[in-house]
Write a protein that holds these residues in place. Sequence first.
Motif, PDB file in Angstrom:
ATOM      1  N   TYR A 183       7.878  -0.877   1.686  1.00  0.00           N
ATOM      2  CA  TYR A 183       6.434  -0.686   1.568  1.00  0.00           C
ATOM      3  C   TYR A 183       5.840  -1.648   0.542  1.00  0.00           C
ATOM      4  O   TYR A 183       6.338  -1.785  -0.571  1.00  0.00           O
ATOM      5  N   ASP A 184       4.765  -2.315   0.929  1.00  0.00           N
ATOM      6  CA  ASP A 184       4.049  -3.209   0.018  1.00  0.00           C
ATOM      7  C   ASP A 184       3.292  -2.401  -1.040  1.00  0.00           C
ATOM      8  O   ASP A 184       3.005  -1.204  -0.860  1.00  0.00           O
ATOM      9  N   PHE A 185       2.958  -3.082  -2.128  1.00  0.00           N
ATOM     10  CA  PHE A 185       2.057  -2.541  -3.138  1.00  0.00           C
ATOM     11  C   PHE A 185       0.734  -3.290  -2.979  1.00  0.00           C
ATOM     12  O   PHE A 185       0.654  -4.490  -3.296  1.00  0.00           O
ATOM     13  N   VAL A 186      -0.281  -2.603  -2.458  1.00  0.00           N
ATOM     14  CA  VAL A 186      -1.539  -3.249  -2.087  1.00  0.00           C
ATOM     15  C   VAL A 186      -2.603  -2.919  -3.120  1.00  0.00           C
ATOM     16  O   VAL A 186      -2.963  -1.755  -3.319  1.00  0.00           O
ATOM     17  N   PHE A 187      -3.102  -3.971  -3.778  1.00  0.00           N
ATOM     18  CA  PHE A 187      -4.156  -3.803  -4.780  1.00  0.00           C
ATOM     19  C   PHE A 187      -5.511  -4.099  -4.144  1.00  0.00           C
ATOM     20  O   PHE A 187      -5.728  -5.171  -3.579  1.00  0.00           O
ATOM     21  N   ALA A 191     -11.989  -1.368  -5.133  1.00  0.00           N
ATOM     22  CA  ALA A 191     -11.801   0.024  -5.545  1.00  0.00           C
ATOM     23  C   ALA A 191     -11.010   0.146  -6.839  1.00  0.00           C
ATOM     24  O   ALA A 191     -11.020   1.208  -7.481  1.00  0.00           O
ATOM     25  N   GLY A 192     -10.286  -0.910  -7.205  1.00  0.00           N
ATOM     26  CA  GLY A 192      -9.452  -0.845  -8.399  1.00  0.00           C
ATOM     27  C   GLY A 192      -8.246   0.050  -8.214  1.00  0.00           C
ATOM     28  O   GLY A 192      -7.719   0.616  -9.182  1.00  0.00           O
ATOM     29  N   THR A 193      -7.763   0.169  -6.978  1.00  0.00           N
ATOM     30  CA  THR A 193      -6.648   1.069  -6.681  1.00  0.00           C
ATOM     31  C   THR A 193      -5.405   0.290  -6.270  1.00  0.00           C
ATOM     32  O   THR A 193      -5.475  -0.829  -5.756  1.00  0.00           O
ATOM     33  N   LEU A 194      -4.256   0.915  -6.486  1.00  0.00           N
ATOM     34  CA  LEU A 194      -2.972   0.388  -6.040  1.00  0.00           C
ATOM     35  C   LEU A 194      -2.383   1.398  -5.073  1.00  0.00           C
ATOM     36  O   LEU A 194      -2.271   2.588  -5.399  1.00  0.00           O
ATOM     37  N   THR A 195      -1.996   0.930  -3.871  1.00  0.00           N
ATOM     38  CA  THR A 195      -1.521   1.828  -2.817  1.00  0.00           C
ATOM     39  C   THR A 195      -0.148   1.374  -2.321  1.00  0.00           C
ATOM     40  O   THR A 195       0.085   0.180  -2.113  1.00  0.00           O
ATOM     41  N   GLN A 205      -6.143  -2.519 -13.808  1.00  0.00           N
ATOM     42  CA  GLN A 205      -5.465  -3.537 -14.604  1.00  0.00           C
ATOM     43  C   GLN A 205      -4.519  -4.400 -13.769  1.00  0.00           C
ATOM     44  O   GLN A 205      -4.161  -5.511 -14.167  1.00  0.00           O
ATOM     45  N   MET A 206      -4.095  -3.882 -12.588  1.00  0.00           N
ATOM     46  CA  MET A 206      -3.172  -4.659 -11.762  1.00  0.00           C
ATOM     47  C   MET A 206      -3.785  -5.995 -11.365  1.00  0.00           C
ATOM     48  O   MET A 206      -3.073  -6.996 -11.218  1.00  0.00           O
ATOM     49  N   ARG A 223       4.914  -6.143 -16.723  1.00  0.00           N
ATOM     50  CA  ARG A 223       3.686  -5.357 -16.853  1.00  0.00           C
ATOM     51  C   ARG A 223       3.375  -4.651 -15.534  1.00  0.00           C
ATOM     52  O   ARG A 223       2.948  -3.494 -15.524  1.00  0.00           O
ATOM     53  N   ARG A 224       3.592  -5.333 -14.404  1.00  0.00           N
ATOM     54  CA  ARG A 224       3.349  -4.686 -13.114  1.00  0.00           C
ATOM     55  C   ARG A 224       4.222  -3.449 -12.948  1.00  0.00           C
ATOM     56  O   ARG A 224       3.765  -2.413 -12.456  1.00  0.00           O
TER      57      ARG A 224
END
Length: 470
Positions: A183-187, A191-195, A205-206, A223-224
Amino acid sequence: MNYAARYRNADLVEVCLAGAGGFGRCLLAQSVSIPLLNVRVVVEREPEIAVAALRELGFSPSTWMLCTNATEAKVAYSQGKKVVTDDLAAVIDLPFAVLVEATGHPEGAARHARMAVEAGRHVAMVSKEADCVVGPLLAHMAGKRERVVTPVDGDQPSLLIGLISWAEVLGLEILAAGKSSEYDFVFDPEAGTLTSNGHSIDCPQMGETLTGETTDLIARIARRARLAAPFVQRAVPDLCELSIVANATGFLPDRPDLHAPLARIQEVPSLFRPRSEGGIFSETRVLDVFHCVRRPFELSLAGGVFIVVRCGDAKTWRLLGEKGHILSPDGRTAMLTIPRHLLGVEAATTLLDAAILGETSGREKPSHQVDLTAVAHAELPAGTHLTMGGHHHTIENVGPRIVPAGALGPDAAAPFYIAANRTLIRSVGAGDTIKMADLDLTRTGELLQLRRVQDTLFFPSRETAVRETA
């Protein structure tokens, strides 16, 4: 490669599919469009799953028969119908060429593969849960009968083994190899969200970590990882699949739990190289996984596989970089990818290679380099049942580690899928490896029986010579 020429004048390949969910259903659906392939038999311990799939794919009830024993199966087969059953024993004598083992159940997969090999059939091993424990033995047993047990195109182990062998034939120096995680990490910058995997957190911050100089790349991925701490960053299937690749290729992980960085695709050739060159590894020929970090509109590697190679002739690789290949900013390393894994949609190449050409999509004689083992993530008291469940076949409060392979004595680390669905007879502390002596082994099971035979093959003791398997 000209696949049409590869299979020219070949006869129809009859296939038995064990497991009709997920991968198996994809294969069943695609097989309708493949002239050389006929999935004639379906084994599913919950037969209603297979029946539902056949109905969804447009097969009328007159074209298949639900059978409870070998006699019914032979009658249905002689009538040209597809045979559906809940037990491979009922259909093992039918004249299929290849068993596709896609149940994902460690014990069932081990039993099915052993039965098929003993019956003189090829086996396409989708069930990595058994493959990572006894795959080398099964390949050895099949080889003695001039058959193959093979990983399957459509899943990452087969694709990565093929990519590594392709690069070796070309004389490319491979520094590292691996896969994009499930699964990818989608920024989402708006929205400022990480999914990831259907879960989202507020993480504005991502966005600050997605650009910057290459010189602070290591700090950036650290940091990520901290920002994404609410997400699981070590997936059991990833480590399981890389264990299979290790046993086939001799490439090894740099650390038991992998580095598993959250990385942009274009960062991979800078990261997946030795620390002496600004990367994250202590050496070369390393296996690892990365979590693809991207924005919603950016391309994904789609869980595909890749290698990172040394750029030899600078002029050649400068030309390749101009054509869009992924090079590190210093031009010293490049990432070459297969940006897909199409599950059962592309599995047919493996099945045809096995049945028509007697070839494997893996290595002819995989060795036993590593074991996928189990580590407690919390205090586990005696009496805890290590129930395996969920889509990724995980165990609550238990994580995976890849360690050098060895025989399974009492003090040996327990393979993850031998520990699965067993009960602890003594407590295991948080952070401790689960050992064989910690498990209730009164129910031996097919997987453990086969593994003990495999141990005599690869790790013979002074008293026990390498023995021939039945």
